[in-house]
Design an enzyme around this catalytic site. Structure first.
Site, short mmCIF file in Angstrom:
data_model
loop_
_atom_site.label_atom_id
_atom_site.label_comp_id
_atom_site.label_asym_id
_atom_site.label_seq_id
_atom_site.Cartn_x
_atom_site.Cartn_y
_atom_site.Cartn_z
N CYS A 1 -51.49 -21.02 44.83
CA CYS A 1 -52.37 -20.80 43.62
C CYS A 1 -51.78 -19.87 42.73
CB CYS A 1 -53.94 -20.11 43.71
SG CYS A 1 -55.38 -20.08 42.45
N HIS B 1 -55.85 -23.77 49.13
CA HIS B 1 -56.75 -22.22 50.01
C HIS B 1 -56.80 -22.77 50.78
CE1 HIS B 1 -55.93 -19.57 46.69
NE2 HIS B 1 -56.67 -20.68 45.75
ZN LIG Z 1 -57.25 -21.00 43.88
#
Ligand SMILES: [Zn+2]
Lengths: 429, 260
Positions: free
Chosen positions: B114, B210
């Site tokens: 991310c 995630h």
């Molecule tokens: Zn994220």
């Protein structure tokens, strides 16, 4: 007109056993100014209780204290904490004039909806509990949540009560408008080492912030033991000692927040004995440590929804390990991302292990426990057979179920049918 | 600066008393406070546990802004954060960009999730058009946009089906010739349009997933471990026997729910 239509919708929703927000939606469509009108000129104002964790329990405690002092209190008891939910719960109590007959309103609202509400009705008082990561897929960021609370404080007209131990919340004092009173609640410095039980060891950063020195207006929690505690106001003032029906430090700090806010609201009318007797009678809200008699053994249902809440729950019950089940769903109301389970430490469950994991993400939960060396005896994703198994295989032992919101709804319904419990929302007075 | 020393002289911790250890592997998690808000520390936990289960000895090092970067890293991990977290690490990342680039060029396995995936790219262009440079280990560029891409994901990758959860507002485009990490079977991926997710250059993996991604996808975790072991010890990875039944159930159930 709007009230009558809403009442009809409410009756219809009741007959269908439908959701609690629908009648509110009807009124909102018909008269967008309904909330302002209904809550205008309540003699003692409108109190908003918000923050990530403890809203439902704290609201219930504050309402109990105020009622014990003889006030007529309007609140949103079903935990449907959106503005429409507030309107829906009003419809039961409101005359056709549209004005609520109450001395004061105490409303539990989540952070985002508190601001929407404030756009309609300026709260006279706000109690800001804490900021923690919660369902990041909805609220995105802890910074964002802190900002929402600060904006709410800016719109409050009379008094704001802040958590002195939560730097995100205590810092909001600088955003409170001139002429609005700021007071605090928190823990007594002698138990500062227990703060990690109340807040996750999280990723917030220390921008230098020195909390203010508490004054006699600020309530500080001083526990005597695991059950008994008092709330200190300066060197001489105290409320308690008292013992709550709900266990643990988190419930005690909620009681401290409620007591501090009641004192701010009632000023010289506040009576210590009434606060104590009210708090000692408050039953845990639905799923917040509710104890069910299951075939002669206590079964505790504990709602978990974010890392701070799960950490607090494990800390609360860690000293008394019992046979445990964990049920994790990932529907919208649960938070669809289960990543947060890796921000909770489950080591306190290691000695006794976990009897069952269940829910849509039962295997993810079992896998998470494996990484903390917590043994899991069985995995059963379907909630009903899992509960059946849990209740029969461990019949003669005290039990505890940690569960996310929708898992709890299913389990609670099943338990209500088995053991004849009050339905959700039908809390005894 | 030489970043080879660690690979040439693996240190087996003689004081640990663990005579069966096949060797010590140093995992560096960069910015665990600022950039691991979505449970990404679970990746580090998964790798440390799996290394132990395979018979190796993990050493986990947390790198915080302002400290010297450990050049003897065998495996580097990073995660996602809030905007404020990213702002807090930018200077340190720029300061250590050369070290990270030479570790990457040298074959050090890395997994960036991310926010750190975005920072490992060429640049992040904000909604207002401001260009924030990354450290350009991956040839990707991210455009900020108002819409968030949020939800469960299934990818087809070189390691089989990989499941996780995405939550990002940036839309990432791969440069010409840049390999993706996987193809999207369910979810949005890099940008919601081209069906690609993440990026891979050499042994550096970037992804939005995630979950955290490694516990439920042990074949990816073991691929990173294999690369780290070979690099650290200069000898083949000797896997132990691990019961991955729970991980396999967790993953295959998500795949079945999302792609049928
Ligand atoms: Zn994220």
């Amino acid at each position: 007109m709007a009230v009558a239509a809403g009442k009809v919708a409410r009756a219809a929703a009741r007959l269908r056993g439908g959701g609690s927000a629908m009648p509110g939606l009807v009124v909102e469509r018909l008269d967008p100014r309904f909330l302002t009108h209904a809550l205008a000129n309540l003699p003692r104002g409108v109190v908003v209780v918000t923050g990530t964790n403890g809203k439902t329990t704290t609201t219930k405690m504050l309402v109990a204290i105020l009622r014990e002092h003889g006030l007529t209190v309007f609140t949103n008891p079903t935990g449907s904490n959106f503005t429409r939910g507030v309107i829906s719960s009003m419809l039961a109590e409101i005359p056709l004039s549209g004005r609520l007959r109450a001395d004061i309103a105490v409303l539990e609202l989540d952070e985002a909806h508190a601001l929407k509400f404030a756009a309609e009705v300026k709260p006279t008082h706000a109690l800001l509990l804490n900021v923690a990561r919660d369902q990041l897929d909805r609220f995105a960021e802890i910074d964002h949540t802190a900002k929402l609370l600060a904006e709410l404080a800016e719109q409050t007209t009379t008094g704001v009560v802040l958590n002195i131990d939560d730097s995100f919340v205590a810092r909001i004092a600088s955003r409170v408008p001139d002429g609005v009173t700021v007071s605090y609640f928190g823990v007594d410095p002698s138990i500062a080492d227990r703060l990690p039980e109340l807040q996750e060891a999280d990723v917030r950063f220390g921008d230098e912030f020195t909390p203010p020195r508490p004054t006699t207006a600020d309530g500080l929690l001083l526990p005597h033991d695991e059950r008994s505690f008092e709330v200190r106001f300066g060197p001489n003032g105290r409320v308690g000692p008292m013992v709550l029906k709900q266990r643990g430090l988190a419930a005690m700090i909620n009681a401290t927040a409620a007591t501090s806010t009641a004192k701010a609201l009632l000023a010289h009318e506040f009576r210590e004995v009434d606060a104590v007797s009210a708090l000692e009678r408050v039953t845990p809200p639905f799923g917040r440590g509710e104890v069910i008699d299951a075939d002669g053994q206590p079964l505790e249902l504990v709602l978990v929804k974010n890392p701070a809440g799960f950490t607090v729950a494990l800390g609360t019950y860690g000293s008394a390990p019992v046979t445990t089940m964990v049920a994790i769903n990932d529907n919208y109301a649960d938070g669809r991302d289960v990543s947060w389970l890796y921000d909770v430490s489950f080591e306190s469950l290691r000695d006794k292990g976990v009897a069952l994991t269940s829910g849509v993400r039962a295997y993810d939960m079992a896998l998470r426990l494996k990484y903390d060396d917590v043994a899991v005896a069985e995995v059963e994703p379907d909630l009903e057979p899992a509960l059946e198994r849990f209740l029969t295989a461990y019949r003669d032992e005290p039990k505890r179920i940690f569960c996310t919101y929708t898992a709890m709804m299913t389990l609670r319904r099943d338990l209500a049918a088995r053991y004849g419990l009050a339905k959700f929302g039908e809390d005894e007075a | 600066m030489s970043t080879n020393s660690a690979a040439i002289s693996p240190t087996i911790n003689a004081t640990s008393g663990d005579v069966t250890s096949k060797g010590r592997i140093k995992i560096v998690h960069i910015y665990p406070r600022e950039m691991s808000i979505y449970g990404d520390l679970g990746n580090t936990r998964a790798l440390a546990s799996r290394l132990r289960w395979h018979g190796y000895e993990p050493e986990v090092h947390q790198h915080h802004p302002g400290n010297d970067f450990p050049t003897d890293a065998h495996l580097v991990l990073g995660g996602g954060g809030q905007d404020s977290g990213q702002a807090r690490v930018e200077d340190d990342l720029a300061h250590n960009a050369d070290v990270l680039r030479s570790l990457a060029a040298d074959g050090t396995p890395m997994l960036m999730i991310c926010g750190m995936y975005q920072l490992f790219g060429n640049a992040f262009i904000t909604v207002e058009g401001e260009r924030l440079p990354g450290i350009a280990i991956l040839d990707v560029t991210t455009q900020g946009n108002a819409k968030r891409m949020v939800g469960p994901v299934v990818l087809e990758t070189a390691f089989g089906d990989v499941v996780g959860y995405e939550n990002h507002s940036g839309s990432t485009k791969l440069g010409p010739g840049q390999q993706p990490f996987g193809r999207v079977k369910s979810g949005m991926g890099n940008n919601g349009t081209d069906g690609m997710e993440g990026a891979v250059t050499g042994n550096v993996f970037g992804s939005y997933l995630h979950g955290p991604v490694l516990p439920a996808n042990p074949s990816l975790a073991d691929a990173l471990i294999k690369l780290a072991v070979e690099r650290a010890l200069g000898e083949p990875f000797l896997p132990g026997r691990i019961d991955d039944e729970l991980a396999d159930q967790a993953r295959t159930r998500q795949v079945r729910r999302l792609v049928g």
